[in-house]
Design an enzyme around this catalytic site. Structure first.
Site, PDB file in Angstrom:
ATOM      1  N   GLU A  55      -5.167   1.447  -7.118  1.00  0.00           N
ATOM      2  CA  GLU A  55      -5.643   2.730  -5.983  1.00  0.00           C
ATOM      3  C   GLU A  55      -6.959   3.321  -6.352  1.00  0.00           C
ATOM      4  O   GLU A  55      -7.280   4.155  -5.678  1.00  0.00           O
ATOM      5  CB  GLU A  55      -4.541   3.547  -6.090  1.00  0.00           C
ATOM      6  CG  GLU A  55      -3.089   2.979  -5.619  1.00  0.00           C
ATOM      7  CD  GLU A  55      -1.817   3.735  -5.732  1.00  0.00           C
ATOM      8  OE1 GLU A  55      -1.235   4.049  -4.702  1.00  0.00           O
ATOM      9  OE2 GLU A  55      -1.489   3.921  -6.969  1.00  0.00           O
TER      10      GLU A  55
ATOM     11  N   GLN B  21      -9.678  -5.868  -6.392  1.00  0.00           N
ATOM     12  CA  GLN B  21      -8.777  -4.666  -6.126  1.00  0.00           C
ATOM     13  C   GLN B  21      -9.565  -3.613  -5.725  1.00  0.00           C
ATOM     14  O   GLN B  21      -9.416  -2.633  -4.940  1.00  0.00           O
ATOM     15  CB  GLN B  21      -7.881  -4.267  -7.135  1.00  0.00           C
ATOM     16  CG  GLN B  21      -6.742  -5.156  -7.505  1.00  0.00           C
ATOM     17  CD  GLN B  21      -5.640  -5.012  -6.132  1.00  0.00           C
ATOM     18  OE1 GLN B  21      -5.265  -3.900  -5.892  1.00  0.00           O
ATOM     19  NE2 GLN B  21      -5.703  -6.116  -5.620  1.00  0.00           N
TER      20      GLN B  21
ATOM     21  N   THR C 210      -9.750 -10.272 -10.715  1.00  0.00           N
ATOM     22  CA  THR C 210      -8.679  -9.690  -9.849  1.00  0.00           C
ATOM     23  C   THR C 210      -8.987  -8.395  -9.730  1.00  0.00           C
ATOM     24  O   THR C 210      -8.624  -7.525  -8.970  1.00  0.00           O
ATOM     25  CB  THR C 210      -7.207 -10.056 -10.414  1.00  0.00           C
ATOM     26  OG1 THR C 210      -7.175  -9.688 -11.499  1.00  0.00           O
ATOM     27  CG2 THR C 210      -7.035 -11.430 -10.122  1.00  0.00           C
TER      28      THR C 210
ATOM     29  N   THR D 105      -1.718  -8.259  -5.513  1.00  0.00           N
ATOM     30  CA  THR D 105      -2.623  -7.446  -6.963  1.00  0.00           C
ATOM     31  C   THR D 105      -3.161  -8.399  -8.071  1.00  0.00           C
ATOM     32  O   THR D 105      -3.895  -8.318  -8.826  1.00  0.00           O
ATOM     33  CB  THR D 105      -2.103  -6.228  -7.549  1.00  0.00           C
ATOM     34  OG1 THR D 105      -0.848  -6.778  -7.766  1.00  0.00           O
ATOM     35  CG2 THR D 105      -1.977  -5.195  -6.260  1.00  0.00           C
TER      36      THR D 105
ATOM     37  N   PHE E 224       1.055  -1.226  -0.104  1.00  0.00           N
ATOM     38  CA  PHE E 224       0.078  -0.003   0.015  1.00  0.00           C
ATOM     39  C   PHE E 224       0.639   1.173  -0.117  1.00  0.00           C
ATOM     40  O   PHE E 224       0.427   2.420   0.425  1.00  0.00           O
ATOM     41  CB  PHE E 224      -0.848   0.145   1.116  1.00  0.00           C
ATOM     42  CG  PHE E 224      -1.633  -1.230   1.296  1.00  0.00           C
ATOM     43  CD1 PHE E 224      -2.290  -1.941   0.287  1.00  0.00           C
ATOM     44  CD2 PHE E 224      -1.447  -1.941   2.634  1.00  0.00           C
ATOM     45  CE1 PHE E 224      -2.893  -3.122   0.664  1.00  0.00           C
ATOM     46  CE2 PHE E 224      -2.141  -2.998   2.828  1.00  0.00           C
ATOM     47  CZ  PHE E 224      -2.785  -3.717   1.825  1.00  0.00           C
TER      48      PHE E 224
ATOM     49  N   ILE F 176      -9.550  -4.296 -19.188  1.00  0.00           N
ATOM     50  CA  ILE F 176      -9.519  -5.116 -18.071  1.00  0.00           C
ATOM     51  C   ILE F 176      -8.791  -6.642 -18.121  1.00  0.00           C
ATOM     52  O   ILE F 176      -9.377  -7.376 -18.888  1.00  0.00           O
ATOM     53  CB  ILE F 176     -10.917  -5.197 -17.258  1.00  0.00           C
ATOM     54  CG1 ILE F 176     -11.339  -3.848 -16.986  1.00  0.00           C
ATOM     55  CG2 ILE F 176     -10.575  -6.150 -16.023  1.00  0.00           C
ATOM     56  CD1 ILE F 176     -10.389  -3.125 -16.152  1.00  0.00           C
TER      57      ILE F 176
END
Length: 713
Positions: free
Chosen positions: A677, A610, A606, A458, A230, A601
């Protein structure tokens, strides 16, 4: 087609069964253990440090202090690390600063001996609360990035028919990864090997090599899994350097793992913000002026800046936009990036202000945003590489049922719950870094990808094989990825939501080159068939075939991957429903819809994971997370998970996440942009706006405290 398939994570079984090995799980022959001693004051000097009792304790091999630690090389400020170097002087810059290190045969012995180190201080006045510093008028610092201004903001704001201008605040927050940072250092024949929980093995290599004045090739950094980063594991912090110093001193491998309390002071945090946003508009809602000023703290020794107004520069069309960033130096550890840096806290201010403007205009908040949608970057004038924010708004509103919203605050109630609906826009900068990858076809037809990136949760172990499998035309279960080692092809760090773009494009390039080599073996373009690859190698008596791939944002790109031709960002629309207990005034998120424009994508499963994780972070920002500071002691009140509140499953409802169909040919070869993010942006203000709709109380400070709602009720 394997790109676009919702494939389960290749590393999922290993993680849930415990077979995945993280840095602290690594065992080496002769391994020893280190424990840090931390400063108990925020500013001053060590008058005396007594380590004799610690040195004499059972199992202790070495006690390092500023008096006994070898001097390290003077390092360039451009290196990705916190300054100053640890245990090099008696100066104290913040509470929690490492002031001694004990190395022992066992962890228990090291921790016991660390408790025997006695320190006396010459304490000096400390400034730890930057808002208090602002009230006292302590001078502000500016550096790194200039202010931006388009048009005459003051004049346009004064002419606006409707104006709103307020101060908005977000809290200091900490990363609290499931895996606390850990490093194992091992010197052999003048060469250093680090097993390190890092998001950037290459940054660690270059920094440690410089600190010890050895060639970068003499440093090897490894990890197979990182248990969350992070941002806090993106740079080099004191514990990594200390582990290497200790291992060289005792001539044995040394493991140094941070305690949970040490993670609050040893590797950065996300700063709180003090933001002033002014919006001026015509009666029809057309924006005439946007002004966004942000002040954040930084440390006494480093120049980290949280650019909270960065997203404001690119989000809404306006003829006059001005942004400004300033910092106040405080006696705290150096801040660092945290999931959704800059736009994460910045959109709190802008998007609550947009909601307030909509109320002042008596306009629907979604209509206001659509009216001011920016078709080109409003401050740079460049076209966007790809942008489908309008589609996000419309699809999100449809999925949420926004058209049924009664705009009156307090108009919706169920039982004892006040129900509110709010929305906000998400934007996240696109960071792009060069990357390399190698793909090898083995005699049995298996495919190996090699790239020195990191798996921080991720999905790299799944996504990269998908890209290679589609390009080569082989089943994805025949492709695997080797990563996390500086002996592999170099990549950028796994931060800034950049890995899929950069490393994925390098993997694609390597796969395309490998296909050309296979076609050459088969006698011409397009003649090599995936089902015949192993047979083709055997026929040509080739034991294996490899190709190296490379990708970069271009020779004229900035260090963050920006280019002159295009403005690049990912976008989203977030819709939130909250319920606020009418008596206790406790707000809870009960429904959330997020629709995102993030390029192609690669793996919807996944990607959705996220975004869900990011939304959980947004819930924490809005309702729970704050690292409170004791001004007298100069330390955080709760350096643990008992006093630092994080969202749990009960705080995060089932969320509706989707993506618009998109391919961004300018951001990356594979058409993808970053999403890791993006999901954390916009959630906080959407919840705050929903709380206003439920209660009629406008909250401009996050997290939202029930006592504030009680006082205002």
């Amino acid at each position: 087609m394997t790109i676009g398939q919702a494939l389960e994570r290749k590393d999922g079984d290993a993680k849930v069964t415990g077979r995945a090995r993280y840095t602290a799980d690594t065992s080496l022959p002769g391994l020893t253990f280190a424990a840090m001693v931390s400063s108990t004051i925020a500013s001053g000097r060590m008058a005396n440090i007594d380590s004799e009792a610690a040195a004499a304790a059972p199992g202790v091999l070495k006690v390092l202090t500023h008096q006994t630690t070898p001097r390290l090389a003077k390092l360039s400020p451009e290196l990705p690390m916190q300054a100053p170097l640890p245990l090099q002087s008696d100066r104290i810059h913040h509470e929690g600063q490492p002031i001694a290190l004990v190395v022992a045969e066992t962890l228990e012995q090291a921790m016991y001996a660390a408790g025997l180190v006695r320190v006396s201080y010459e304490q000096e006045p400390a400034s730890v609360d930057f808002r208090e510093a602002l009230d006292k008028g302590i001078p502000l610092t500016t550096y790194a990035e200039p202010d931006t201004r388009v048009g005459d903001v003051d004049e346009a704001f004064s002419r606006a028919a409707v104006r709103v201008e307020h101060v908005y605040r977000t809290a200091d927050r900490h990363h609290n990864t499931m895996e606390p940072s850990a490093t194992i250092a091992d010197w052999r024949d003048g060469r250093l090997t680090l097993h390190d929980a890092t998001q950037w093995i290459w940054g660690v290599r270059m920094t440690l090599a410089a600190a010890f004045a050895i060639a970068p090739e003499a440093v090897r950094v490894r990890n197979a899994f990182v248990g969350g980063g992070f941002g806090c594991k993106g740079y080099v912090w004191p514990h990594q350097i200390l582990a290497a110093i200790a291992a060289r001193e005792v001539r044995r491998p040394v493991k140094l793992a941070l305690t949970r309390a040490q993670t609050f002071t040893a590797h950065g945090y996300q700063t709180g913000t003090h933001q002033t946003v002014g919006l001026g508009a015509e009666r029809d809602g057309t924006l005439m002026a946007i002004r966004h000023d942000s002040v954040t703290p930084t440390s006494m020794s480093d120049d980290y800046m949280e650019y909270a107004a960065a997203g404001t520069r690119a989000l809404y069309a306006s003829p006059a936009i001005a942004t400004r960033h300033r910092a106040v130096r405080v006696h705290r550890s150096t801040p660092t990036a945290m999931r959704a840096p800059h736009e994460g806290p910045g959109m709190v201010a802008l998007e609550i202000a947009m909601d307030e403007l909509a109320v002042a205009l008596e306009m629907d908040p979604l209509e206001l945003r659509l009216r001011n949608h920016a078709d080109v970057d409003p401050t740079q004038g460049k076209p966007f590489s790809s942008k489908k924010l309008r589609e996000c708004y419309m699809q999100g509103a449809e999925r949420f049922g926004w058209s049924r919203r009664d705009p009156r605050p307090g108009s919706l109630r169920e039982g004892n719950d006040l129900v509110g609906w709010g929305m906000a826009t998400a934007i996240m900068s696109t960071f792009r870094f060069p990357a390399n990858a190698r793909i090898t076809l083995r005699p049995d037809g298996e495919v190996l990808i090699e790239a020195g990136c990191q798996e921080i949760g991720t999905g790299a172990y799944t996504i990269m094989p998908q890209i290679a499998a589609e390009t080569l035309g082989v089943p994805v279960d025949r492709v695997r990825l080797a990563l996390g080692d500086t002996t592999l092809p170099e990549t950028g760090g796994t931060f800034g939501s950049s890995t899929t773009m950069g490393v994925g494009s390098a993997v694609h390039d390597a796969a395309m080159k490998l296909r050309k080599k296979l076609d050459a073996l088969a006698g011409g373009e397009g003649k090599a068939k995936a089902k015949d690859y192993a047979e083709l190698l055997a026929q040509n008596r080739v034991s294996g075939l490899s190709a190296d791939g490379h990708w970069s944002p271009g020779t004229e790109a900035s260090p963050l991957g920006e280019v002159k031709q295009w403005s690049m960002a990912s976008f989203g629309a977030v819709f939130a429903e909250v319920r606020v207990d009418a008596d206790l005034r406790i707000p809870r998120l009960t429904r959330c819809v997020g629709v995102y424009s993030a390029g192609r994508i690669v793996n919807p499963m996944t990607a959705r994971s996220q975004i869900i994780g990011g939304i959980a972070w947004g819930v924490g920002q809005a309702l729970l997370e704050a690292s409170e500071m004791d001004r007298t002691l100069g330390r955080y009140l709760s350096k643990n998970l008992a006093g630092y509140l994080l969202p749990v499953n009960a705080d995060v409802p089932a969320v509706d996440v989707s993506f618009v169909d998109e391919f961004d040919p300018h951001a990356s070869t594979i058409g993808a942009r970053g999403i890791g993010e993006l999901g954390a942006v916009g959630v906080g203000p959407a919840i705050a706006n929903a709380v206003w709709h439920a209660t009629g109380i406008r909250v401009r400070d996050l997290p939202i405290r029930p006592e504030v709602l009680l006082q205002e009720a």
